[in-house]
Design a protein around this motif. Sequence first.
Motif, PDB file in Angstrom:
ATOM      1  N   GLY A   1       5.074   4.957  -4.771  1.00  0.00           N
ATOM      2  CA  GLY A   1       3.786   4.290  -4.656  1.00  0.00           C
ATOM      3  C   GLY A   1       2.730   4.891  -5.550  1.00  0.00           C
ATOM      4  O   GLY A   1       1.869   4.185  -6.089  1.00  0.00           O
ATOM      5  N   TYR A   2       2.792   6.191  -5.750  1.00  0.00           N
ATOM      6  CA  TYR A   2       1.842   6.865  -6.651  1.00  0.00           C
ATOM      7  C   TYR A   2       2.004   6.350  -8.077  1.00  0.00           C
ATOM      8  O   TYR A   2       1.015   6.059  -8.766  1.00  0.00           O
ATOM      9  CB  TYR A   2       2.087   8.373  -6.596  1.00  0.00           C
ATOM     10  N   VAL A   3       3.254   6.216  -8.516  1.00  0.00           N
ATOM     11  CA  VAL A   3       3.519   5.686  -9.860  1.00  0.00           C
ATOM     12  C   VAL A   3       3.032   4.245  -9.959  1.00  0.00           C
ATOM     13  O   VAL A   3       2.382   3.856 -10.943  1.00  0.00           O
ATOM     14  CB  VAL A   3       5.023   5.775 -10.191  1.00  0.00           C
ATOM     15  N   ASN A   4       3.327   3.446  -8.940  1.00  0.00           N
ATOM     16  CA  ASN A   4       2.857   2.057  -8.937  1.00  0.00           C
ATOM     17  C   ASN A   4       1.339   1.977  -8.971  1.00  0.00           C
ATOM     18  O   ASN A   4       0.750   1.121  -9.649  1.00  0.00           O
ATOM     19  CB  ASN A   4       3.378   1.327  -7.697  1.00  0.00           C
ATOM     20  N   TYR A   5       0.704   2.870  -8.239  1.00  0.00           N
ATOM     21  CA  TYR A   5      -0.767   2.915  -8.208  1.00  0.00           C
ATOM     22  C   TYR A   5      -1.320   3.205  -9.609  1.00  0.00           C
ATOM     23  O   TYR A   5      -2.257   2.535 -10.066  1.00  0.00           O
ATOM     24  CB  TYR A   5      -1.227   3.993  -7.227  1.00  0.00           C
ATOM     25  N   LEU A   6      -0.723   4.176 -10.304  1.00  0.00           N
ATOM     26  CA  LEU A   6      -1.181   4.521 -11.653  1.00  0.00           C
ATOM     27  C   LEU A   6      -0.986   3.362 -12.627  1.00  0.00           C
ATOM     28  O   LEU A   6      -1.751   3.207 -13.584  1.00  0.00           O
ATOM     29  CB  LEU A   6      -0.438   5.758 -12.170  1.00  0.00           C
ATOM     30  N   HIS A   7       0.034   2.536 -12.363  1.00  0.00           N
ATOM     31  CA  HIS A   7       0.322   1.396 -13.245  1.00  0.00           C
ATOM     32  C   HIS A   7      -0.409   0.124 -12.819  1.00  0.00           C
ATOM     33  O   HIS A   7      -0.172  -0.946 -13.386  1.00  0.00           O
ATOM     34  CB  HIS A   7       1.827   1.148 -13.324  1.00  0.00           C
ATOM     35  N   GLY A   8      -1.265   0.248 -11.843  1.00  0.00           N
ATOM     36  CA  GLY A   8      -2.117  -0.882 -11.467  1.00  0.00           C
ATOM     37  C   GLY A   8      -1.512  -1.885 -10.505  1.00  0.00           C
ATOM     38  O   GLY A   8      -2.066  -2.975 -10.330  1.00  0.00           O
ATOM     39  N   ASP A   9      -0.397  -1.553  -9.884  1.00  0.00           N
ATOM     40  CA  ASP A   9       0.196  -2.475  -8.901  1.00  0.00           C
ATOM     41  C   ASP A   9      -0.700  -2.550  -7.673  1.00  0.00           C
ATOM     42  O   ASP A   9      -0.985  -1.530  -7.039  1.00  0.00           O
ATOM     43  CB  ASP A   9       1.581  -1.991  -8.480  1.00  0.00           C
ATOM     44  N   ARG A  10      -1.100  -3.761  -7.314  1.00  0.00           N
ATOM     45  CA  ARG A  10      -1.970  -3.947  -6.161  1.00  0.00           C
ATOM     46  C   ARG A  10      -1.530  -5.196  -5.390  1.00  0.00           C
ATOM     47  O   ARG A  10      -0.976  -6.135  -5.953  1.00  0.00           O
ATOM     48  CB  ARG A  10      -3.440  -4.122  -6.584  1.00  0.00           C
ATOM     49  N   ALA A  11      -1.784  -5.172  -4.100  1.00  0.00           N
ATOM     50  CA  ALA A  11      -1.513  -6.341  -3.263  1.00  0.00           C
ATOM     51  C   ALA A  11      -2.749  -6.591  -2.419  1.00  0.00           C
ATOM     52  O   ALA A  11      -3.631  -5.733  -2.298  1.00  0.00           O
ATOM     53  CB  ALA A  11      -0.295  -6.095  -2.383  1.00  0.00           C
ATOM     54  N   ASP A  12      -2.806  -7.778  -1.820  1.00  0.00           N
ATOM     55  CA  ASP A  12      -3.936  -8.098  -0.940  1.00  0.00           C
ATOM     56  C   ASP A  12      -3.392  -8.517   0.426  1.00  0.00           C
ATOM     57  O   ASP A  12      -2.229  -8.272   0.756  1.00  0.00           O
ATOM     58  CB  ASP A  12      -4.818  -9.186  -1.553  1.00  0.00           C
ATOM     59  N   GLY A  13      -4.219  -9.166   1.197  1.00  0.00           N
ATOM     60  CA  GLY A  13      -3.828  -9.558   2.538  1.00  0.00           C
ATOM     61  C   GLY A  13      -2.695 -10.552   2.604  1.00  0.00           C
ATOM     62  O   GLY A  13      -2.122 -10.782   3.675  1.00  0.00           O
ATOM     63  N   SER A  14      -2.332 -11.138   1.472  1.00  0.00           N
ATOM     64  CA  SER A  14      -1.239 -12.114   1.463  1.00  0.00           C
ATOM     65  C   SER A  14       0.135 -11.444   1.297  1.00  0.00           C
ATOM     66  O   SER A  14       1.160 -12.133   1.328  1.00  0.00           O
ATOM     67  CB  SER A  14      -1.440 -13.127   0.335  1.00  0.00           C
ATOM     68  N   LEU A  15       0.169 -10.123   1.130  1.00  0.00           N
ATOM     69  CA  LEU A  15       1.448  -9.434   0.950  1.00  0.00           C
ATOM     70  C   LEU A  15       2.366  -9.739   2.128  1.00  0.00           C
ATOM     71  O   LEU A  15       1.977  -9.636   3.282  1.00  0.00           O
ATOM     72  CB  LEU A  15       1.229  -7.920   0.844  1.00  0.00           C
TER      73      LEU A  15
END
Length: 344
Positions: free
Chosen positions: A315-329
Amino acid sequence: MVKRNLILAFESSCDETSVAVIEDGHRVLSNIVATQIASHQRFGGVVPEVASRHHIEQITKCTKEALEQAGVSYQDLTAVAVTYGPGLVGSLLIGVTAAKTIAWAHQLPLVPVNHMAGHLYAARFVSDFTYPMLGLLVSGGHTELVYMKEEHDYQIIGETRDDAAGEAYDKVGRVMGINYPAGKTVDQWAAKGHDTFNFPRAMEKEDNFDFSFSGLKSAFINTVHNADQRGEVLDKYDLAASFQQSVVDVLVAKTIWALDEFPVKQLILAGGVAANQGLRKQLSAGLQAKHPEVQLLQAPLKYCGDNAAMIGAAGYVNYLHGDRADGSLNAVPGLSFAHLKEEN
């Protein structure tokens, strides 16, 4: 003062409820795991409905304990990461819902994580990654070879066409009267036996990197049942050794061949079956003999099974690469990495 990147991670893809706090992608501040093994043993495997109910009971407790053990509050967190697939849909939904709720309530970024990427990043607790690299993922639900040309890039080059290796272990374990999960006991028995039955090595010589364990499972079951009908008692240690040797021979042979075709700097062994001592020893020996230039990273034993620490690392790597989700996940039970596209 350097800002701490703290990821609150959730893992609930199958029968383990886990919450962890990970700092900067590699330091485990807490990793709480509530296991359900005792509840599923009498059924000989995981019952999805039972698993979901346990997750509901444990998720809040695990979150509270993870934060307390890490010595942090919601205000200290950088982001919330969660497994959204693959896995059991009911189980996944509990973790996803908890993560979405906390992210919304505390205005934190929500980071979606592929469970299998988490398994790969369990090896990140051993050493930094150097690309390109190859991962051998071996678990109850998956057996696949994943090529990582660079960070945050996962491509499947080979996978099982039927049963996963871990699934085969549990099924033959049931025939031998071993309680679920059977992998550890089969491994221990195998160390005391010999490969006297010479079970088939499926697809070992085929021109691809795929696996198949269904035929091996059938051959094992037929051998045991035929002996039972004759009133013959087979040596359980030799049975376990013969089964395991067939599995390990194919896994190692295909992995070494993949290294011939895909030059890499590191090889990751991860997933629940990565705790298997027979596999660890033979893969290490094969690497030394054929590709001594490749560094073998074996996920620590305590992080081979399902856990939130590995989800926090990925998740840390994904966070650095800009992976984001919202309430529709939503949960994606059949989530998979992309398959490698052949270059013309």
